[in-house]
Design a protein around this motif. Structure first.
Motif, PDB file in Angstrom:
ATOM      1  N   GLU A   5      -4.166 -21.671   6.829  1.00 52.36           N
ATOM      2  CA  GLU A   5      -3.609 -20.364   7.141  1.00 52.36           C
ATOM      3  C   GLU A   5      -3.249 -19.634   5.854  1.00 52.36           C
ATOM      4  N   VAL A   6      -3.592 -18.381   5.810  1.00 51.34           N
ATOM      5  CA  VAL A   6      -3.243 -17.543   4.670  1.00 51.34           C
ATOM      6  C   VAL A   6      -2.141 -16.612   5.132  1.00 51.34           C
ATOM      7  N   ASP A   7      -0.997 -16.696   4.482  1.00 48.22           N
ATOM      8  CA  ASP A   7       0.129 -15.863   4.861  1.00 48.22           C
ATOM      9  C   ASP A   7      -0.025 -14.487   4.222  1.00 48.22           C
ATOM     10  N   LEU A   8      -0.130 -13.487   5.056  1.00 49.13           N
ATOM     11  CA  LEU A   8      -0.210 -12.118   4.552  1.00 49.13           C
ATOM     12  C   LEU A   8       1.209 -11.582   4.441  1.00 49.13           C
ATOM     13  N   ALA A   9       1.693 -11.523   3.231  1.00 45.57           N
ATOM     14  CA  ALA A   9       3.061 -11.077   3.007  1.00 45.57           C
ATOM     15  C   ALA A   9       3.244  -9.657   3.532  1.00 45.57           C
ATOM     16  N   GLU A  10       4.414  -9.407   4.023  1.00 44.96           N
ATOM     17  CA  GLU A  10       4.717  -8.087   4.562  1.00 44.96           C
ATOM     18  C   GLU A  10       4.797  -7.079   3.416  1.00 44.96           C
ATOM     19  N   ILE A  11       4.212  -5.923   3.624  1.00 42.89           N
ATOM     20  CA  ILE A  11       4.201  -4.883   2.604  1.00 42.89           C
ATOM     21  C   ILE A  11       5.325  -3.902   2.905  1.00 42.89           C
ATOM     22  N   SER A  12       6.098  -3.596   1.884  1.00 43.64           N
ATOM     23  CA  SER A  12       7.221  -2.684   2.083  1.00 43.64           C
ATOM     24  C   SER A  12       6.704  -1.276   2.397  1.00 43.64           C
ATOM     25  N   GLU A  13       7.535  -0.506   3.053  1.00 46.85           N
ATOM     26  CA  GLU A  13       7.163   0.862   3.426  1.00 46.85           C
ATOM     27  C   GLU A  13       6.906   1.711   2.183  1.00 46.85           C
ATOM     28  N   GLU A  14       7.685   1.489   1.131  1.00 46.66           N
ATOM     29  CA  GLU A  14       7.498   2.238  -0.120  1.00 46.66           C
ATOM     30  C   GLU A  14       6.137   1.932  -0.746  1.00 46.66           C
ATOM     31  N   THR A  15       5.753   0.654  -0.758  1.00 52.20           N
ATOM     32  CA  THR A  15       4.453   0.275  -1.305  1.00 52.20           C
ATOM     33  C   THR A  15       3.325   0.886  -0.495  1.00 52.20           C
ATOM     34  N   ALA A  16       3.447   0.854   0.819  1.00 49.13           N
ATOM     35  CA  ALA A  16       2.429   1.442   1.688  1.00 49.13           C
ATOM     36  C   ALA A  16       2.322   2.950   1.454  1.00 49.13           C
ATOM     37  N   ARG A  17       3.460   3.615   1.275  1.00 44.96           N
ATOM     38  CA  ARG A  17       3.461   5.065   1.041  1.00 44.96           C
ATOM     39  C   ARG A  17       2.753   5.403  -0.266  1.00 44.96           C
ATOM     40  N   VAL A  18       3.045   4.639  -1.312  1.00 42.13           N
ATOM     41  CA  VAL A  18       2.409   4.872  -2.610  1.00 42.13           C
ATOM     42  C   VAL A  18       0.901   4.610  -2.520  1.00 42.13           C
ATOM     43  N   ALA A  19       0.513   3.537  -1.839  1.00 43.40           N
ATOM     44  CA  ALA A  19      -0.913   3.215  -1.696  1.00 43.40           C
ATOM     45  C   ALA A  19      -1.652   4.325  -0.953  1.00 43.40           C
ATOM     46  N   ARG A  20      -1.036   4.854   0.101  1.00 46.15           N
ATOM     47  CA  ARG A  20      -1.679   5.952   0.843  1.00 46.15           C
ATOM     48  C   ARG A  20      -1.776   7.214  -0.013  1.00 46.15           C
ATOM     49  N   ALA A  21      -0.785   7.436  -0.887  1.00 46.86           N
ATOM     50  CA  ALA A  21      -0.816   8.605  -1.770  1.00 46.86           C
ATOM     51  C   ALA A  21      -1.920   8.448  -2.826  1.00 46.86           C
ATOM     52  N   PHE A  23      -4.651   6.464  -2.566  1.00 47.84           N
ATOM     53  CA  PHE A  23      -5.957   6.328  -1.915  1.00 47.84           C
ATOM     54  C   PHE A  23      -5.948   7.038  -0.567  1.00 47.84           C
ATOM     55  N   PRO A  24      -6.010   8.380  -0.565  1.00 48.55           N
ATOM     56  CA  PRO A  24      -5.923   9.114   0.703  1.00 48.55           C
ATOM     57  C   PRO A  24      -7.050   8.769   1.676  1.00 48.55           C
ATOM     58  N   LYS A  25      -8.202   8.340   1.167  1.00 48.29           N
ATOM     59  CA  LYS A  25      -9.312   7.969   2.055  1.00 48.29           C
ATOM     60  C   LYS A  25      -9.228   6.505   2.472  1.00 48.29           C
ATOM     61  N   VAL A  26      -8.226   5.777   2.023  1.00 53.43           N
ATOM     62  CA  VAL A  26      -7.990   4.363   2.296  1.00 53.43           C
ATOM     63  C   VAL A  26      -9.101   3.515   1.680  1.00 53.43           C
ATOM     64  N   CYS A  27      -8.713   2.696   0.714  1.00 56.48           N
ATOM     65  CA  CYS A  27      -9.691   1.854   0.023  1.00 56.48           C
ATOM     66  C   CYS A  27     -10.089   0.649   0.893  1.00 56.48           C
TER      67      CYS A  27
END
Length: 75
Positions: A5-21, A23-27
């Protein structure tokens, strides 16, 4: 050979917001993670249905096996 099993660590809301900013087209990596997360949820739902378990019974079973259970919110 066995699968581990590979544990996918939870991503913080701040990290997700920065990633969306950034990569607006989502990488590709973001899309793969979303698909894998949804696939794990779908598989768990199929097993729960196949065993005829209620949500509470499935949660209790997961907790009894020592799995880390994180809350899931439809949003």
């Amino acid at each position: 050979m066995s699968l581990h099993e590979v544990d996918l660590a939870e991503i913080s809301e701040e990290t997700a917001r920065v990633a969306r900013a950034l990569f607006p087209k989502v990488c590709l990596a973001m899309r793969v993670r979303d698909v894998v997360s949804l696939a794990r949820l779908a598989l768990a739902s199929v097993f729960q249905f196949a065993e005829g378990l209620t949500d509470r019974q499935a949660l209790c079973g997961a907790l009894m096996t020592g799995l880390e259970v994180r809350p899931f919110h439809w949003s």
